[in-house]
Write a protein that holds these residues in place. Sequence first.
Motif, PDB file in Angstrom:
ATOM      1  N   LYS A   1      35.664  45.324  46.671  1.00 34.35           N
ATOM      2  CA  LYS A   1      35.714  46.718  46.573  1.00 34.35           C
ATOM      3  C   LYS A   1      37.182  47.272  46.973  1.00 34.35           C
ATOM      4  O   LYS A   1      37.380  48.213  46.945  1.00 34.35           O
ATOM      5  N   CYS A   2      37.973  46.285  47.577  1.00 34.97           N
ATOM      6  CA  CYS A   2      39.167  46.822  48.047  1.00 34.97           C
ATOM      7  C   CYS A   2      40.155  47.043  46.591  1.00 34.97           C
ATOM      8  O   CYS A   2      39.884  46.858  45.720  1.00 34.97           O
ATOM      9  N   ASP A   3      41.332  47.665  47.049  1.00 30.38           N
ATOM     10  CA  ASP A   3      42.226  48.213  45.971  1.00 30.38           C
ATOM     11  C   ASP A   3      42.594  46.804  45.058  1.00 30.38           C
ATOM     12  O   ASP A   3      42.590  47.104  43.764  1.00 30.38           O
ATOM     13  N   ASN A   4      42.985  45.884  45.611  1.00 27.55           N
ATOM     14  CA  ASN A   4      43.514  44.756  45.295  1.00 27.55           C
ATOM     15  C   ASN A   4      42.527  44.100  43.932  1.00 27.55           C
ATOM     16  O   ASN A   4      42.499  43.663  43.012  1.00 27.55           O
ATOM     17  N   CYS A   5      41.376  43.974  44.556  1.00 27.90           N
ATOM     18  CA  CYS A   5      39.768  43.484  43.992  1.00 27.90           C
ATOM     19  C   CYS A   5      39.596  44.165  42.702  1.00 27.90           C
ATOM     20  O   CYS A   5      39.390  43.777  41.588  1.00 27.90           O
ATOM     21  N   VAL A   6      39.621  45.689  42.762  1.00 25.02           N
ATOM     22  CA  VAL A   6      39.049  46.334  41.810  1.00 25.02           C
ATOM     23  C   VAL A   6      40.118  46.516  40.773  1.00 25.02           C
ATOM     24  O   VAL A   6      39.912  46.525  39.398  1.00 25.02           O
ATOM     25  N   ALA A   7      41.482  46.496  41.116  1.00 24.22           N
ATOM     26  CA  ALA A   7      42.696  46.274  40.251  1.00 24.22           C
ATOM     27  C   ALA A   7      42.491  45.158  39.208  1.00 24.22           C
ATOM     28  O   ALA A   7      42.898  45.023  38.170  1.00 24.22           O
ATOM     29  N   ILE A   8      42.441  43.974  39.994  1.00 22.03           N
ATOM     30  CA  ILE A   8      42.506  42.713  39.172  1.00 22.03           C
ATOM     31  C   ILE A   8      41.151  42.757  38.299  1.00 22.03           C
ATOM     32  O   ILE A   8      41.353  42.359  37.019  1.00 22.03           O
ATOM     33  N   SER A   9      40.083  43.164  38.782  1.00 23.48           N
ATOM     34  CA  SER A   9      38.920  43.003  37.952  1.00 23.48           C
ATOM     35  C   SER A   9      38.984  44.063  36.499  1.00 23.48           C
ATOM     36  O   SER A   9      38.550  43.644  35.461  1.00 23.48           O
ATOM     37  N   GLU A  10      39.878  45.138  36.755  1.00 24.57           N
ATOM     38  CA  GLU A  10      40.162  46.119  35.633  1.00 24.57           C
ATOM     39  C   GLU A  10      41.305  45.650  34.796  1.00 24.57           C
ATOM     40  O   GLU A  10      41.877  46.370  33.785  1.00 24.57           O
ATOM     41  N   ASP A  11      41.886  44.463  35.112  1.00 26.34           N
ATOM     42  CA  ASP A  11      43.260  43.949  34.691  1.00 26.34           C
ATOM     43  C   ASP A  11      44.348  45.066  34.471  1.00 26.34           C
ATOM     44  O   ASP A  11      44.902  45.003  33.557  1.00 26.34           O
ATOM     45  N   ARG A  12      44.694  45.559  35.661  1.00 27.39           N
ATOM     46  CA  ARG A  12      45.677  46.501  35.724  1.00 27.39           C
ATOM     47  C   ARG A  12      46.449  46.443  37.100  1.00 27.39           C
ATOM     48  O   ARG A  12      47.223  47.280  37.573  1.00 27.39           O
ATOM     49  N   HIS A  13      46.279  45.339  37.685  1.00 25.37           N
ATOM     50  CA  HIS A  13      47.219  45.020  38.795  1.00 25.37           C
ATOM     51  C   HIS A  13      48.352  44.603  38.619  1.00 25.37           C
ATOM     52  O   HIS A  13      48.875  43.816  37.987  1.00 25.37           O
ATOM     53  N   VAL A  14      49.586  45.343  39.169  1.00 16.62           N
ATOM     54  CA  VAL A  14      50.777  45.227  38.967  1.00 16.62           C
ATOM     55  C   VAL A  14      51.351  43.909  39.329  1.00 16.62           C
ATOM     56  O   VAL A  14      52.329  43.235  38.789  1.00 16.62           O
ATOM     57  N   ASP A  15      50.870  43.113  40.305  1.00 10.44           N
ATOM     58  CA  ASP A  15      51.297  41.866  40.745  1.00 10.44           C
ATOM     59  C   ASP A  15      50.510  40.717  40.244  1.00 10.44           C
ATOM     60  O   ASP A  15      50.911  39.607  40.354  1.00 10.44           O
ATOM     61  N   VAL A  16      49.657  41.047  39.441  1.00  8.41           N
ATOM     62  CA  VAL A  16      48.673  39.896  38.860  1.00  8.41           C
ATOM     63  C   VAL A  16      48.989  40.014  37.359  1.00  8.41           C
ATOM     64  O   VAL A  16      48.363  41.064  36.592  1.00  8.41           O
ATOM     65  N   MET A  17      50.060  39.122  36.564  1.00 10.92           N
ATOM     66  CA  MET A  17      50.124  39.089  35.331  1.00 10.92           C
ATOM     67  C   MET A  17      49.674  38.100  34.490  1.00 10.92           C
ATOM     68  O   MET A  17      50.009  37.159  34.746  1.00 10.92           O
ATOM     69  N   GLU A  18      48.930  38.641  33.381  1.00 12.89           N
ATOM     70  CA  GLU A  18      48.054  37.427  32.522  1.00 12.89           C
ATOM     71  C   GLU A  18      48.859  37.685  31.409  1.00 12.89           C
ATOM     72  O   GLU A  18      49.055  38.675  30.707  1.00 12.89           O
ATOM     73  N   MET A  19      49.265  36.448  30.869  1.00 14.26           N
ATOM     74  CA  MET A  19      49.924  36.378  29.499  1.00 14.26           C
ATOM     75  C   MET A  19      49.268  35.066  28.735  1.00 14.26           C
ATOM     76  O   MET A  19      48.918  34.162  29.246  1.00 14.26           O
ATOM     77  N   ASP A  20      49.014  35.470  27.333  1.00 14.65           N
ATOM     78  CA  ASP A  20      48.468  34.613  26.508  1.00 14.65           C
ATOM     79  C   ASP A  20      49.576  33.880  25.845  1.00 14.65           C
ATOM     80  O   ASP A  20      50.581  34.284  25.298  1.00 14.65           O
TER      81      ASP A  20
END
Length: 581
Positions: free
Chosen positions: A93-112
């Motif tokens: 429920k925290c901002d970090n968890c929600v942003a990561i779940s929605e794939d929009r966190h600026v500090d968690v970069m996912e690359m194919d």
Amino acid sequence: MNDETKNQPNEKNQAYRVLARKYRPNNFDELIGQEALVTTLSNGINKGRIAQAFMLTGVRGVGKTTTARIIAKALNCIGIDGNCDASVNICGKCDNCVAISEDRHVDVMEMDAASHTGIDDIREIIETVRYLPVTARYKIYILDEVHMLSKNAFNALLKTLEEPPEHVKFIFATTEIRKVPITILSRCQRFDLRRVTIDKLKLHYKNIATKENVTIDDDALDIITIAADGSVRDGLSILDQAIAVDSENITAKQLQNMLGLADRVKIFDLFDKIMAGDHKQALEQLHELYNVGGDPIAIIKDLMDVSYWLTRFILNPELENSQSTPDIERVKGKAMAEKLSLPILSRIWQMLLKGLSEAQIAPNSLQAVEMVIIRLIHTSNLPTPEDIIKKATNIKKPEEGGENQNTPSSDQSITVMQNKNLPKQDIEITVNEIHALDDDCHVNDLDKNTNNLGIIIDFRAMVDLFSQRREGILVKCLMMDVNLISFSQGQVKLRANKNAIKDLCVRMSKLLLNWTDVKWQISLGDEAGDKTLYQQDQMTKQNNIDNAASEPLVKSVRKYFPTVEIIDVIKHENIANQISN
């Protein structure tokens, strides 16, 4: 319709999400089938022993990318109050968890990595790792299908991966772990995600169907879990498709029609008819399966599954009581396993395996499968080689005061036969371990070649002596390139052909003097002499084969296998005991 009712979202207007995304695990508790991974990561995170890089590997659909995102949440979760440290108890429920779940966190970069394979893409990562995270505790890079990176890209990543800044973590995911350089693997904490077991998949799909207000029978769940092959996502895709067909009730029949699968009961019936040797009923059953949408290739694979299951059932009867055993395997499988043996099932498996490759390349797969079934029917009632030998020998215990004519004596021989239509290396069959007498493969001690005075008995004993002393070149020459003219103690006269060793006489004399303390006079002549030892052995072998062909035992075997030919007759001291046992 008032404005309040008009603006309320209804179920039809909501954006559709596939089940694999809708029910993606958000924490370690929801991750199924990966208990070892969860335990290791939980202990590491709780104790603050967090690796600098993680390597997640496994087959498609077992949760590699999902696990990577869960790790990212666990490392960056700050709790509802915003004061929590990294923990496996993800609040979600925290901002970090929600942003990561929605794939929009600026500090968690996912690359194919499959679409970013070059060194330039890795350079971008290397240049940004030195900057601190904006809002999160750790800056995390998730690289999916990392094995697709180029060699230069891997090399560029090595130094940064070995000594990254404290605020940076790497998470790699791949289905081809062997393509990842060992230098990369040695810098990562590796986790192998296992295929999810049938029991857990079945329960998982049943719970999701319940949440979707869909009833699904057990047979349909069995079909989905088997088709999933340990992949959670694959099974959810099939379930999603089945719900589209019927959103209220899913049956096995619907899934069979949807996937082009053959009815499991009819597959067992087809296998049963093949084992019974019923050509007409078996082929009719095959066409019935084909007409309702069964793929011929899938039918062969299903028959292989039946053969495999029956083999396991014979080896482990406890499978009958296993909860993961479907009813059809438990009922019909048990009845069929009681009538079959392991050698027969092994033969059926090999024929189906070969038939599968034939059907896959055949212009008409249905015709190819028909021919496979005809071959199976033809061999279904054939006895095993062991049964044929037992029936052919028909050994009886000798009666007192008499001699059993059917029991081979110690000086008799075992006949080795092969199918003359097949390569030798593919079809030679040994029923018991056969060891030739020392007399037939050259003697193993000097006493058998000479008497106590060092006197060599005959020319063959002399050749055996050279063989025992590992003089292979001389042995070959004496066996094939010379004809014996005369032999007496101390004197040997030979006729040599053009392939013989030039200094043959000198070498023989010198060696014999050293071994026996007797001076031998070896000379060459022009007389014809005897046949070479090799020619004599071939004549003896042919005579033994001709004699063996007239034996009742051999005739009985060749009655069942008319295309075999005798290739050798080997003496055996304990042949009677071998056959009796």
